[in-house]
Design a protein around this motif. Sequence first.
Motif, PDB file in Angstrom:
ATOM      1  N   GLN A 505       0.816  -1.222   0.000  1.00 10.90           N
ATOM      2  CA  GLN A 505       0.000   0.000   0.000  1.00 10.90           C
ATOM      3  C   GLN A 505       0.842   1.262   0.000  1.00 10.90           C
ATOM      4  O   GLN A 505       0.364   2.334  -0.361  1.00 10.90           O
ATOM      5  CB  GLN A 505      -0.936  -0.005   1.220  1.00 10.90           C
ATOM      6  N   GLN A 506       2.096   1.132   0.399  1.00 12.99           N
ATOM      7  CA  GLN A 506       2.946   2.323   0.533  1.00 12.99           C
ATOM      8  C   GLN A 506       3.989   2.437  -0.581  1.00 12.99           C
ATOM      9  O   GLN A 506       4.893   3.256  -0.483  1.00 12.99           O
ATOM     10  CB  GLN A 506       3.679   2.260   1.884  1.00 12.99           C
ATOM     11  N   THR A 507       3.856   1.653  -1.637  1.00 15.95           N
ATOM     12  CA  THR A 507       4.896   1.670  -2.665  1.00 15.95           C
ATOM     13  C   THR A 507       4.284   1.621  -4.054  1.00 15.95           C
ATOM     14  O   THR A 507       3.080   1.389  -4.226  1.00 15.95           O
ATOM     15  CB  THR A 507       5.859   0.486  -2.473  1.00 15.95           C
ATOM     16  N   THR A 508       5.115   1.870  -5.069  1.00 20.05           N
ATOM     17  CA  THR A 508       4.678   1.827  -6.471  1.00 20.05           C
ATOM     18  C   THR A 508       5.244   0.569  -7.118  1.00 20.05           C
ATOM     19  O   THR A 508       6.113  -0.116  -6.561  1.00 20.05           O
ATOM     20  CB  THR A 508       5.188   3.063  -7.241  1.00 20.05           C
ATOM     21  N   TYR A 509       4.739   0.292  -8.348  1.00 27.54           N
ATOM     22  CA  TYR A 509       5.181  -0.917  -9.024  1.00 27.54           C
ATOM     23  C   TYR A 509       6.661  -0.857  -9.374  1.00 27.54           C
ATOM     24  O   TYR A 509       7.354  -1.874  -9.358  1.00 27.54           O
ATOM     25  CB  TYR A 509       4.328  -1.186 -10.265  1.00 27.54           C
ATOM     26  N   ARG A 510       7.189   0.345  -9.679  1.00 23.69           N
ATOM     27  CA  ARG A 510       8.619   0.433 -10.012  1.00 23.69           C
ATOM     28  C   ARG A 510       9.486   0.148  -8.790  1.00 23.69           C
ATOM     29  O   ARG A 510      10.533  -0.494  -8.885  1.00 23.69           O
ATOM     30  CB  ARG A 510       8.941   1.821 -10.588  1.00 23.69           C
ATOM     31  N   GLU A 511       9.048   0.648  -7.620  1.00 21.74           N
ATOM     32  CA  GLU A 511       9.782   0.333  -6.400  1.00 21.74           C
ATOM     33  C   GLU A 511       9.725  -1.173  -6.095  1.00 21.74           C
ATOM     34  O   GLU A 511      10.690  -1.761  -5.602  1.00 21.74           O
ATOM     35  CB  GLU A 511       9.199   1.127  -5.227  1.00 21.74           C
ATOM     36  N   LEU A 512       8.582  -1.800  -6.416  1.00 21.42           N
ATOM     37  CA  LEU A 512       8.457  -3.245  -6.226  1.00 21.42           C
ATOM     38  C   LEU A 512       9.391  -4.000  -7.158  1.00 21.42           C
ATOM     39  O   LEU A 512       9.991  -5.011  -6.773  1.00 21.42           O
ATOM     40  CB  LEU A 512       7.012  -3.692  -6.446  1.00 21.42           C
TER      41      LEU A 512
END
Length: 980
Positions: A505-512
């Motif tokens: 919930q606290q991150t974006t797909y690129r960070e993932l």
Amino acid sequence: MPGKKRDYMKNTNNSPHHRQVQEVLQASPVGAFQTDMGGNCFFVNRSWEDMSGLTSEESLGKKWMEIIVEEDLPAISHIIQQAIREVKEVSFIYRIQHQKNGVRYFKTHARPVLNKEENEKYFLGYIQDITETRLSTVYIDKQNKLFRILKNIQDRFYLGESPYTLFNKLLENILEITESKFGFIGEIIRDKHDGQPYLKTLALSNIAWDEASRKIYEDTKTEGGVFTNLDSLFGQVISSGEPYISNAPETDENRGGTPEDHPRLESFLGLPAKTKDQLVGMIGVANRKNGYDLSLVEFLDPLLSTFASLVAFHRLTIAKKAADTRKEELNNHLQSLISSLEDIILEIDGNLVFRNVWARNEDILFVPKERFIGKNLTEVFGERASFFADHIHNVIRTGKTKEFEYKHLDPAVDKWYKAKVTPVNLDPRPDHYKMAIFVRDITEKTKYIEALKAEKEKLEHTNLLFDFSQELSKIGGWENNMITGKVVWTKQTHAILGISPEYIQQTTYRELWDLLEEMGAGLIKENALKALKSKKPYDVITRITTLQGDRKWVRSIGIPIVKNSKVILFRGVLLDITRQKETELMLEQTKNAAEAAARAKTDFLSVMSHEIRTPLNGIIGITNLLKLNHTPEQEEYINNLMFSADHLLQLINDILDLNKIESDKLELVYTEIDLPELISNIKNQFQSLADAKAIKLISGIDGNIPRKIIGDAVRISQILNNLVSNAIKFTEKGEVSIILQHLSTTPTHTTIRFAVRDTGLGIPKKMQETIFESFKQIQQEAYRKHSGTGLGLTITKKLIALHNSHITVNSKPGKGTEFSFDLTLELPSEENRKKLTPKSLTGFENRLSGLKLLFVEDNRVNALVARKQLEYFGIKPDHAQNGDEALGLLEKHHYHVALIDLHMPQIDGYRLSEIINRDYPDIHIVIFTADIMTDVKQRLARMGIYDILNKPFVPTEMLSVLLKVANNKQLLSREEKTGM
């Protein structure tokens, strides 16, 4: 006396006989030795020095026995003394302590030898290092023993054996298989108050060291002792959940809680037992002679899994017993309340006559009440009386209450009843014996139970679906919003990757993607970026390490969702394929191991083929030369020599043929066969054996069978030889018959039934299939005196299968046996005769004098035999003993053909053939070798070499090859070609 022994050893080493023998032994790849008749060693070869770690000087006399492991010395000394005393051949296995390599297993074979020139006897022996084979066998035996222990414990558990007996037996087996002095097994329980784990023993070896501890052991051996001190060796296992090894417990800082008078701990191994990553029990063993290591931990892993399952099942059993006890108490209480509310009560005497009837409602009686009183069981119940009589008689016989259920006597009435027969007055007089029969309507209960069973089945079906869905939960879904950056995962994706929903919930797909790259899944990020750019799906398999440290194989599939030429969503699935991938990797390892074993087997057979067939070539070759020129008095000796050599060659060929057949690499070689002559030769070959046993050997050939056929004479003879040999072996009186029956004939083919019939022991029905298995012989007293390799019928069956046929056995014990098979064989024609090998050397003496031949062979005997045979054909070969000499002759002379041995020092036959192919392409190469493995032929074929003469060679085969070369080189006149 010692001085005489040294003089004798000196003399034996200087004698011409021993010098010649020792020169040969020094070239042997296996260890070799010579001893006098007192068992004193006076020679060892270099291979023995390499294998034993002893020099020649250190091995002389009986000094070589100093490296034998002490436990083996008495048995070895006994065997040696017996061999010396009885002057007989011996073979034995023992262990030595090698200076560098530790304990090694040796196999020694020694036999007495008579030196006729000096009129002395001595022992000649060979040694093999069989350590690897021995250790592999020991490890497999230990594994099999472990699996037997596991199966035995599981079977006994499921059969309801008491936990105390079962777990003590398991501990006994564990101590035996780990070679430990004492130990324990127990379950790990958490305290109800503070949640701290502690150990409760399920079995403990009795090592009590004083009266107090012995009393504690006796008081707790069935219920189990409790140990709570985690500052101890076993506490390290409970705290960490991992195996703990201590091979120096006395100095181990974790050796807490051990009483001062406890028996000395020399080593300790603690093993955790888990189910679903939860520690449920542990095993502790101590005082193994050489301590413990990780290999033992790995070996015991299946045992830990089984033990963990048994602990879990034990807990369930205890819980179930408690529940059953409570249920029984409630049922008894309920029964006491409703016992006075029975629907019907009947009084009956020992003669099965009804005395009284009570009914809560007489409407429920299936007949009027008055029809019961004074009537016997048959009069009331008719055909169903026997059903009730059986139960009532059981009560009279045992004096105990009996209950049973039954359906209404009228099949049209859907009612169920429960009857309880109770003795009231146990009088020996039947008319005074009183019983009460309580009958209750249980229709509603029965229907309720049936409905409950149906619901239970539905519930079990639902549980199966639930279990299946859990299996499917290894597939997770995901979606990335490429506009907002929002990420949505299913709970299965979280479970696979070990990443919490809060983090997502606290991150974006690129960070993932960056996080996945850190976890080792850079391929997912790389392929996702390519998919976004190309707007095409991706499918990738990679290995990751979760944030919790778990290593998994995953498959990621992603599909870009495109709208107006722009990717707006990125969807896909993530599959946990760890089990599948590990299985694939394990299968690949297994496949590689199997291929390596097959290569090792082929290499071994290749070496043994060469080493054994090379001297046989000399024996058979010289015998063939003697057959060309001998006196009548020598003919019998030559024939016997040839028969013995052929028999030994046949044994070797049996093993090699079996390997070829199993590898589908055996090919049939066709020649023109005079069938009556072949059968006559086989009969003559075995006639002396039959005469020695005073049995008749008969042959019969159907007159409709053509005299000449095309077939593999060697293989057909091999089949019949095996069958006739067995028939004579197992026949003590009567006769053995070889029968050929005509079945059909066409212009090109004929079908013949071959049968070998005897009047011998016969074969039991249940053993008629196993006799065709490799190395199998009938294991009954009447058959044990007949020795053999156990390969004859195996190879016979497989050779017949190569002819697209099968063997049939018809036998009765004590009456005899008949083996039969049908072969469809080609008839000779002008066309196929051109391809066949000459049958005789007659007419070919000095016919090939124009053929220039280079002969390369390092073995003197083989060289002599081949050269004499070549000279018979008129060829005067130039002989080279190695590749270097051959190259020198090639520079000086021109040759039509080169006959080359493969195994030679320096430049071997393969390398020499490559040089000749390259620098002298006009020379026809024929390989002359004792290495007859298929892999050798395939390697030569890749070099363009197809003509191979196997040692021991058949003179007609040598002639066939040389005629072909002479014909290709146009060295034969028209008359000579016609003579072929």
